[in-house]
Each structure stands twice: as structure tokens, then as C-alpha cells.
Scaffold this active site. Structure first.
Site, short mmCIF file in Angstrom:
data_model
loop_
_atom_site.label_atom_id
_atom_site.label_comp_id
_atom_site.label_asym_id
_atom_site.label_seq_id
_atom_site.Cartn_x
_atom_site.Cartn_y
_atom_site.Cartn_z
CD GLU A 148 -27.93 19.32 -3.76
OE1 GLU A 148 -28.84 19.78 -3.03
OE2 GLU A 148 -27.49 20.25 -4.58
CB CYS A 206 -3.36 2.58 -1.55
SG CYS A 206 -3.36 0.88 -1.08
CE1 TYR A 220 -10.81 -1.67 -6.10
CE2 TYR A 220 -10.91 -4.05 -6.72
CZ TYR A 220 -11.56 -2.78 -6.05
OH TYR A 220 -12.46 -3.08 -4.96
CB CYS A 247 -1.06 0.01 1.18
SG CYS A 247 -1.79 1.44 1.31
CD GLU A 254 -6.86 2.14 -8.69
OE1 GLU A 254 -7.88 2.44 -7.85
OE2 GLU A 254 -5.94 1.92 -8.32
CE LYS A 272 -4.71 4.22 -6.13
NZ LYS A 272 -5.31 2.76 -5.88
CG HIS A 306 -28.38 23.24 -3.22
ND1 HIS A 306 -28.53 22.50 -4.38
CD2 HIS A 306 -28.53 24.64 -3.89
CE1 HIS A 306 -28.63 23.28 -5.40
NE2 HIS A 306 -28.89 24.40 -5.11
P1 NDP Z 1 -8.00 -7.99 -9.83
O1 NDP Z 1 -8.21 -9.38 -9.57
O2 NDP Z 1 -8.89 -6.77 -9.77
O3 NDP Z 1 -8.27 -8.10 -11.60
C1 NDP Z 1 -7.25 -8.86 -12.28
C2 NDP Z 1 -7.61 -8.84 -13.84
O4 NDP Z 1 -6.64 -9.51 -14.63
C3 NDP Z 1 -9.12 -9.35 -14.10
O5 NDP Z 1 -9.68 -8.59 -14.87
C4 NDP Z 1 -8.95 -10.63 -14.83
O6 NDP Z 1 -9.80 -11.23 -15.63
C5 NDP Z 1 -7.40 -10.53 -15.28
N1 NDP Z 1 -6.79 -11.65 -15.48
C6 NDP Z 1 -6.60 -12.72 -14.63
N2 NDP Z 1 -5.83 -13.59 -15.09
C7 NDP Z 1 -5.62 -13.21 -16.49
C8 NDP Z 1 -4.77 -13.82 -17.58
N3 NDP Z 1 -4.32 -15.00 -17.34
N4 NDP Z 1 -4.99 -13.26 -18.77
C9 NDP Z 1 -5.70 -12.11 -19.01
N5 NDP Z 1 -6.15 -11.53 -18.12
C10 NDP Z 1 -6.07 -12.02 -16.67
O7 NDP Z 1 -6.35 -7.66 -9.99
P2 NDP Z 1 -5.51 -6.62 -9.82
O8 NDP Z 1 -4.20 -6.87 -10.37
O9 NDP Z 1 -6.17 -5.20 -10.62
O10 NDP Z 1 -5.53 -5.94 -8.36
C11 NDP Z 1 -5.15 -6.83 -7.30
C12 NDP Z 1 -6.00 -6.57 -6.08
O11 NDP Z 1 -5.43 -5.29 -5.53
C13 NDP Z 1 -7.47 -6.21 -6.64
O12 NDP Z 1 -8.32 -7.25 -6.33
C14 NDP Z 1 -7.90 -5.10 -5.19
O13 NDP Z 1 -8.50 -6.03 -4.27
C15 NDP Z 1 -6.46 -4.51 -4.80
N6 NDP Z 1 -6.48 -3.25 -5.35
C16 NDP Z 1 -7.44 -2.27 -4.88
C17 NDP Z 1 -7.11 -1.05 -5.27
C18 NDP Z 1 -8.26 -0.11 -4.91
O14 NDP Z 1 -8.92 -0.19 -3.43
N7 NDP Z 1 -8.53 1.13 -5.20
C19 NDP Z 1 -6.32 -0.56 -6.15
C20 NDP Z 1 -5.54 -1.50 -6.92
C21 NDP Z 1 -5.63 -2.72 -6.13
P3 NDP Z 1 -11.17 -11.65 -15.16
O15 NDP Z 1 -12.04 -10.34 -14.93
O16 NDP Z 1 -11.51 -12.20 -16.73
O17 NDP Z 1 -11.00 -12.75 -14.10
#
Ligand code: NDP
Length: 453
Positions: free
Chosen positions: A444, A52, A181, A47, A185, A55, A439
Site C-alpha cells: 500500500e 530459477c 543475480y 530454468c 542469490e 534456486k 491495509h
Molecule cells: P551477471 O551477468 O548478472 O553477473 C556477472 C557478474 O560477474 C558481474 O558482476 C560481473 O562483474 C562479474 N564478472 C564477469 N566477469 C568476471 C571476471 N572475469 N572476474 C570477476 N568477475 C567477473 O551473471 P550471473 O552469472 O549472475 O547470471 C547470469 C544471468 O542469468 C543474469 O544476467 C540474469 O539475466 C540471469 N539470472 C536471472 C535470475 C533472476 O531472474 N532472478 C537469477 C539468476 C540468473 P561486473 O559487474 O563488473 O561486470
């Protein structure tokens, strides 16, 4: 005060000083436990260092792009803006170093012994750190996770978000892969900083755990800002040609970029921790298996945070750490409540949410009322931007309880955090209706929507 067991060197040995580990260590020490923490890399974990915090600083940096354009409509003469990546990166690094120092002070002030080294578990009550064998009543594993990149021809050419925070220079063209995410982002960040940005996602629409309506509206707004979205697409292979990385896509076409960042999920850090010397079990996703009190199959070993693979969010790890500390050292008996956890994607615009999506609520509650409002923010009337705000309330018809609250728009993360208290406390639609608005504000609208769609 806790009952400490002097036959061990420490009551609690925490492996990993990320958000969850640091909080668990500090709270345990406050409850009177003798606590040590080992961290092999940086204090604050993902983080603070590669997640976080940096980012969000980058999101702020990217958002100035829009602010400079909007300012003209408010009478400002803005000379053509230019951006220097090295200033942002270096200022960010300075700020993160400051935070690392604050974390060190927090641990020190709490009386927690810090080992800046890798710790390996030697047995249920023993760790090896800095060449010393240390005994402890409990071990807490909170080693977090790391980016996962699938194996395919050319995958060695890609970076992950870990490297994106420290780039020597910004590329002219970037491809970001994934629909979660991080990809969403970072696509907003790179685009806002002037990089031609492509987002490649294997599914039909990104952010699949969020409300469909908000996802499609976000996709439209990202496209309007110039981000190239390639849905239902995957990268089959990558070839390096000079300074270019040429991706062959699943539809047979190719895409040239200077940099490719994979954000395809994260995997728990469980390698070479010595877990095999204990009864701790790892599930098929590689996460440490714990019960609802965070206890592993080895009774003296606990785990929290990303390494248990439940909800990978900093505030969740912190909450888990506080609950565990109270349970172990302050006669607590609490179980973590994972319902109604608010969350935000810091895309441009932000997407904030708490509770059920419309689709989930229809399945779960049967009869639901949907309140929906889409409008241009006041700022855009003079600013001239195309951003739209979308708000939705999902109400369980039978109980009148608001079971979902969603917002796409500037400040969504901030607004949803406030509303999450009400939603978690069980607020009904009548409670929302009885609340007077502020407002003029965007928020709101949440208390003035009267007619369900
Ligand atoms: P996520 O789990 O959110 O998303 C991973 C993405 O990668 C999904 O869309 C998935 O597809 C895709 N994917 C997985 N495997 C493959 C593959 N082999 N080939 C192609 N695409 C693939 O992971 P992130 O890496 O974005 O983030 C990790 C975690 O970190 C998040 O889940 C979140 O909990 C946390 N995070 C939170 C943030 C916040 O609170 N603002 C900011 C950044 C991270 P599919 O959808 O089809 O499964």
C-alpha cells in the site's frame, strides 16, 4: 491453420527444449505446424533444472532460518532447528524430475515430436539427430547458455551454480564470486542454510544494473545477516591445501574456504552445432546474431533466448518464442518489446524492479521526481528482525508518468510483478495516487507516497 510445406519432414525443428524452445514448439504446433524438438540433456533447460525453479526452492529453504527466529516473538516455542541438506537436495531433485515429466507431456499433447538427443545442423534446412537426417523448413536455435569461469591459476578448483544444485554436502565456508543475480542469490541461500558465506566482487557495489539506493540497502541488510561482502576485490589465484581452498585476493590478503562458486556470467551455447555450415553469424560475445524478427543471416534459421544474449530471463525467452511462433505460422508481424521488463533478484530480502533506475531516469528525462519510503515491516515489530523495506517511485516530471518502480523487501518479486502491468501500461503518479491501498500491507505504501524527496 498454417500452410505446411510437405516437401520437408517438419515445418520447424527446434534445437534445445528450454523455456523458450518448448514454448515456441508448442505454440507453433498449435498454429498447425509440424514440429520436432531435440534436447540432449534435460527438458526445461536451465530454468527448470539448474536455475530459477530449484534456486527458488533453495531460497524458500534458506528463509526458514529467519522465520524460526521471528516465530518466538509471536509466542511460539521453537526447539533449536537443525537442517539436513540431503533432504532438501533430494526433495528438490524429485520435484524437478516431476517437472521434466510435465514438460514431456506438454510437448506430447501438443503433437510435437521429441528427440532426446543432440542435434547438429547440416545445412539451412537439414539437421542430423539420432543418426537420422531430417529436413525442415525452419530451424530454431535455442540452446541457451552455460556458466562462464575466467581462466586463472587454480580456476580448476571452483564450481559453478550448475554443481551447487547437487552438492554431496554443504561446506562450512563458501566463497561466492561475482556481483550479478546468481552470486547474490546464492550468497543468501548458503548463509540462510548456515554456511559461513563470503561474496567477492570486483566492483564497488554489486548488481550494477539496479538502482544504487536499493543496492546499498541490500548490501547493508546482507551484512547484518552475517554475509561477508568483499567489494573492489578479485581472486588472483586459488591453492588447494588439504580440504581448504586458499584464495589470494587482489589486495594481497588470503581467504580460506571449503568451496568456491563462480557466478561471473554465462556464455551462449553455440559450440559444435554445425552453424559453420550456414550463414549464421556469431557476435564477439559468442551470441547468435538475429534481427528484430529473430532471423539469423541464414533466412531459414532463427534463434531466441539466452543464445542470442539479449535479456537472459526465462519469461523473455518464452515471450520471444510465442512471438516467433505467431510470426512464422499464424501470420503474425510482431516485434518483441524489451521496454519495462520487470525482474527480481531473489536475495534476502528480495529486490524487485521495473523501469528506469533513478540514475538512468535523471539522464534520460532530465527532470524527475523521486518518491522514497523506508520502513520496518509490521511482521518485524514482534518478530524482532532487522529487515527493512525500501520502495521508490521514479516519475517523469513533464508527463507525470511513473518510469521506475523499485522495491527491496519481502515479497518484492510478487509486488513488482503486479505493479509492472500498470507501469507498462503507462500509469501516471496521479493514477497511483487515485488507487486505494490494501491495509495493512507493505504494497500500500506504493499508493500512499505523496511528497517527493
Ligand atoms: P551477471 O551477468 O548478472 O553477473 C556477472 C557478474 O560477474 C558481474 O558482476 C560481473 O562483474 C562479474 N564478472 C564477469 N566477469 C568476471 C571476471 N572475469 N572476474 C570477476 N568477475 C567477473 O551473471 P550471473 O552469472 O549472475 O547470471 C547470469 C544471468 O542469468 C543474469 O544476467 C540474469 O539475466 C540471469 N539470472 C536471472 C535470475 C533472476 O531472474 N532472478 C537469477 C539468476 C540468473 P561486473 O559487474 O563488473 O561486470
Amino acid at each position: 491453420m498454417t500452410d505446411t510445406d510437405e516437401s520437408y519432414d517438419f515445418d520447424l525443428f527446434v534445437i534445445g527444449a528450454g523455456s523458450g524452445g518448448v514454448r515456441a514448439a508448442r505454440m507453433s504446433a498449435q498454429h498447425g505446424a509440424r514440429v520436432a524438438v531435440a534436447e540432449q540433456q534435460y527438458l526445461g533447460g536451465t530454468c527448470v533444472n539448474v536455475g530459477c525453479v530449484p534456486k527458488k526452492l533453495f531460497v524458500y529453504a534458506a528463509s526458514f532460518h529467519h522465520e524460526f527466529t521471528s516465530a518466538v516473538g509471536f509466542g511460539w516455542q521453537v526447539p533449536p532447528a537443525s537442517f539436513d541438506w540431503s533432504v532438501l537436495r533430494d526433495n528438490k531433485n524429485t520435484e524437478i524430475a516431476r517437472l521434466n515429466g510435465i514438460y514431456a507431456n506438454l510437448l506430447d499433447n501438443a503433437g510435437v515430436k521429441l528427440f532426446s538427443a543432440r542435434a547438429v545442423i547440416e545445412g539451412p534446412h537439414e539437421v542430423l539427430v539420432d543418426g537420422q537426417k531430417i529436413t525442415c523448413r525452419y530451424i530454431l536455435v535455442c540452446t541457451g547458455g552455460q556458466p562462464y569461469v575466467p581462466d586463472f591459476p587454480g580456476s580448476e578448483h571452483v564450481i559453478t551454480s550448475d554443481q551447487a544444485f547437487f552438492l554431496d554436502e554443504l561446506p562450512e565456508v563458501i566463497t561466492v564470486v561475482g556481483g550479478g543475480y546468481i552470486s547474490v542469490e546464492f550468497a543468501g541461500i548458503f548463509n540462510g542454510l548456515g554456511v559461513e558465506t563470503h561474496l567477492v566482487y570486483r566492483g564497488p557495489l554489486f548488481l550494477k544494473q539496479f538502482d544504487q539506493d536499493l543496492r546499498s540497502n541490500l548490501a547493508e541488510q546482507m551484512q547484518e545477516k552475517g554475509i561477508h561482502l568483499h567489494f573492489d576485490t578479485d581472486i588472483n589465484s586459488i591453492l588447494k591445501q588439504g580440504d581448504s581452498l586458499v584464495s589470494t585476493l587482489s589486495d594481497g590478503s588470503s581467504l580460506d574456504s571449503r568451496l568456491i562458486m563462480y557466478a561471473t556470467g554465462r556464455k551462449p551455447n553455440v559450440e559444435s552445432l554445425g552453424l559453420e555450415k550456414t550463414a549464421v553469424r556469431i557476435d564477439d560475445r559468442g551470441a547468435v546474431v538475429v534481427d528484430d524478427k529473430f532471423q539469423t543471416d541464414e533466412p531459414s534459421i532463427y534463434a531466441i533466448g539466452d543464445v542470442i544474449g539479449r535479456v537472459e530471463l526465462t519469461p523473455v525467452a518464452i515471450q520471444e518464442g510465442m512471438i516467433l511462433a505467431a510470426n512464422l505460422f499464424d501470420n503474425g508481424d510482431a516485434i518483441m518489446d524489451y521496454d519495462f521488463i520487470p525482474t527480481a533478484v531473489f536475495s534476502q530480502p528480495n529486490l524487485g524492479t521495473v523501469g528506469y533506475t533513478e540514475q538512468q531516469a535523471r539522464e534520460l528525462f532530465g527532470k524527475v521526481e523521486i518518491y522514497r519510503s523506508k520502513f520496518s515491516p509490521l511482521k518485524e515489530t514482534l518478530g524482532g528482525g532487522a529487515d527493512k523495506i525500501l520502495m521508490k517511485l521514479i516519475v517523469d516530471t513533464e508527463t507525470d508518468r511513473v518510469v521506475g518502480c523499485h522495491m527491496l523487501g519481502e515479497g518484492a518479486g510478487e509486488i513488482i510483478q503486479g505493479l509492472a502491468v500498470a507501469i507498462k501500461a503507462g500509469a501516471t503518479k496521479s493514477d497511483f495516487d487515485a488507487t486505494v491501498g490494501i491495509h495493512p500491507s507493505a504494497a500500500e505504501e506504493f499508493v500512499t507516497m505523496r511528497v517527493p524527496i
